[in-house]
Design an enzyme around this catalytic site. Structure first.
Site, PDB file in Angstrom:
ATOM      1  CD1 TRP A 104      -2.228  -2.222   1.596  1.00  0.00           C
ATOM      2  CD2 TRP A 104      -3.036  -1.052  -0.128  1.00  0.00           C
ATOM      3  NE1 TRP A 104      -3.266  -2.934   1.046  1.00  0.00           N
ATOM      4  CE2 TRP A 104      -3.781  -2.244  -0.006  1.00  0.00           C
ATOM      5  CE3 TRP A 104      -3.363  -0.157  -1.147  1.00  0.00           C
ATOM      6  CZ2 TRP A 104      -4.833  -2.567  -0.873  1.00  0.00           C
ATOM      7  CZ3 TRP A 104      -4.413  -0.476  -2.010  1.00  0.00           C
ATOM      8  CH2 TRP A 104      -5.138  -1.670  -1.863  1.00  0.00           C
ATOM      9  CG  ASP A 174      -3.053   3.833   4.442  1.00  0.00           C
ATOM     10  OD1 ASP A 174      -4.084   3.654   5.111  1.00  0.00           O
ATOM     11  OD2 ASP A 174      -2.847   3.292   3.334  1.00  0.00           O
ATOM     12  CE  LYS A 198      -8.483  -2.150   4.594  1.00  0.00           C
ATOM     13  NZ  LYS A 198      -8.538  -3.384   3.821  1.00  0.00           N
TER      14      LYS A 198
HETATM   15  C1  LIG Z   1      -3.395  -0.076   4.182  1.00  0.00           C
HETATM   16  C2  LIG Z   1      -4.363   0.156   3.065  1.00  0.00           C
HETATM   17  N1  LIG Z   1      -4.307   1.311   2.387  1.00  0.00           N
HETATM   18  C3  LIG Z   1      -5.163   1.575   1.378  1.00  0.00           C
HETATM   19  C4  LIG Z   1      -6.129   0.674   0.997  1.00  0.00           C
HETATM   20  C5  LIG Z   1      -7.048   1.006  -0.158  1.00  0.00           C
HETATM   21  O1  LIG Z   1      -8.314   1.318   0.325  1.00  0.00           O
HETATM   22  P1  LIG Z   1      -9.525   1.559  -0.687  1.00  0.00           P
HETATM   23  O2  LIG Z   1      -9.736   0.294  -1.432  1.00  0.00           O
HETATM   24  O3  LIG Z   1     -10.655   1.931   0.227  1.00  0.00           O
HETATM   25  O4  LIG Z   1      -9.148   2.688  -1.581  1.00  0.00           O
HETATM   26  C6  LIG Z   1      -6.232  -0.541   1.668  1.00  0.00           C
HETATM   27  C7  LIG Z   1      -7.269  -1.527   1.256  1.00  0.00           C
HETATM   28  O5  LIG Z   1      -7.244  -2.673   1.523  1.00  0.00           O
HETATM   29  C8  LIG Z   1      -5.320  -0.805   2.719  1.00  0.00           C
HETATM   30  O6  LIG Z   1      -5.369  -1.967   3.389  1.00  0.00           O
END
Ligand SMILES: Cc1ncc(COP(=O)(O)O)c(C=O)c1O
Length: 361
Positions: A104, A174, A198
């Site tokens: 991520w 994040d 989550k």
């Molecule tokens: C740590 C992290 N950041 C970002 C995201 C992306 O989130 P979204 O799909 O809501 O854009 C996720 C999704 O699993 C994640 O686990």
């Protein structure tokens, strides 16, 4: 298979049962209102009270100081990968530092490079993202626009145990997969953000907690939605907010407050749950091997493998049969991933632990 399984999905993920039950009870008609939350104008008093209540509960749980604003946005965390550099980096001559501890963080960087100068302050790729940097490993830029970290890497299962030192540079994190799972000192951050699906509710609402002074300088050519200030000045109603998601997020916060009282309490439960699985891994004599090194293991996403792909498959199929579902690791890592967010009951983790011991035998 039992009626309601133990669902270990990484997200969208298990929700607290009392939240689902309350939402179900009031789905067709909110008591005293006679309409579903979904059918109410966001400008009307009933919804505005729900909105304010959800925000107040978040502020209380996280002790959000007056220096920071809580926003309810859409577009998931991935839109934040763009909004952050658009507001804090674009149009400046500064550099943004990115600490890459997994998939991520890498994706966040991919969006930031489109908006301005970036620097990789550390990259865990050589060890396949199984570890985190020590303070002295970080190659930080002095006077950076911000430093971006991923508090918990959902795919690899590595989690910062404390914040890195970044001096006066805004720290951006994040928290998508460990939001509300432990206390966080919001005053240390320029921005924290988390998609809800989550630990905080259903997909569709994204929480951003931003230091107010950081909203002043957004580049003037941005689309209106991308400007944090627009959302802050309109109490997250610059456009129609995801009302049902915010309602459910409020119910999740209420559940946390009524069931646990504080984030310290849920943190203690989360640590105990994770320990059950890590003990099963560590005491398996190598039958199960964890992905993350022990010091940085995630309390939310427990990642491990058996000896080979065939064994992983057998494990997942047998687990599924007894109602332990969605345990497959992310396609980029493979193996098994048990996501054990706040709403995963202790009994679910105990059942998985018992299954791991049994399967090994
Ligand atoms: C740590 C992290 N950041 C970002 C995201 C992306 O989130 P979204 O799909 O809501 O854009 C996720 C999704 O699993 C994640 O686990």
């Amino acid at each position: 298979m039992p009626e309601r399984v133990f669902n270990f999905s990484a997200g969208p993920a298990v929700m607290p049962l009392p939240v689902l039950e309350e939402a179900q009870r009031d789905l067709v008609a909110l008591p005293g209102v006679g309409s579903s939350v979904m059918e109410l104008s966001h400008r009307g008093k009933t919804y505005m009270d729900i909105h304010a209540d959800a925000k107040a509960r978040l502020v209380s749980l996280l002790n959000v100081p007056d220096t920071h604003e809580v926003l309810f946005l859409q577009g998931g965390s991935r839109l934040q990968f763009s909004m952050i550099p658009m507001n804090l980096l674009k149009g400046t001559d500064k550099t943004a530092d990115y600490v890459l501890t997994g998939s991520w963080g890498k994706k966040a960087l991919e969006e930031a490079v489109k908006e301005g100068k970036t620097n990789v302050a550390w990259d865990g790729k050589p060890s396949n993202y199984n570890n985190l940097p020590s303070q002295s490993d970080l190659k930080l830029t002095s006077d950076a626009a911000y430093v971006h970290i991923t508090s918990n890497e959902t795919i690899q299962g590595v989690q910062f145990q404390s914040e890195p030192e970044v001096g006066n540079v805004p720290l951006v994190s994040d928290l998508s997969s460990d939001f509300l799972s432990r206390p966080v000192d919001v005053s240390k951050y320029g921005i924290i953000y988390a998609c809800a699906q989550k630990n905080a509710g259903p997909a569709g609402v994204t929480v951003v907690i931003i230091r107010k002074d950081l909203m002043a300088h957004a580049s003037s050519d941005l689309p209106g939605y991308m400007v944090y200030r627009n959302h802050a000045e309109n109490d997250s109603m610059w456009n129609t907010p995801p009302t049902f998601g915010i309602y459910l997020l409020g119910l999740v916060c209420k559940w946390l407050q009524e069931e646990f009282g504080s984030l310290e309490k849920i943190q203690a439960q989360n640590e105990a749950k994770a320990q059950l699985l890590y003990d099963a891994i560590d005491q398996s004599g190598g039958f199960y091997t964890g992905h993350a090194v022990p010091e940085v293991r995630s309390k939310m996403n427990v990642t491990f493998k058996l000896g080979d792909d065939q064994s992983d498959k057998k494990f997942l199929a047998a687990a599924n049969e007894i109602g332990l579902t969605q345990l497959g690791g992310h396609r980029s890592v493979g193996g098994v991933r048990a996501s054990i967010y706040n709403a995963m009951p202790v009994e679910g983790v105990e059942k998985l632990r018992d299954f791991m011991l049994e399967f090994k035998k």
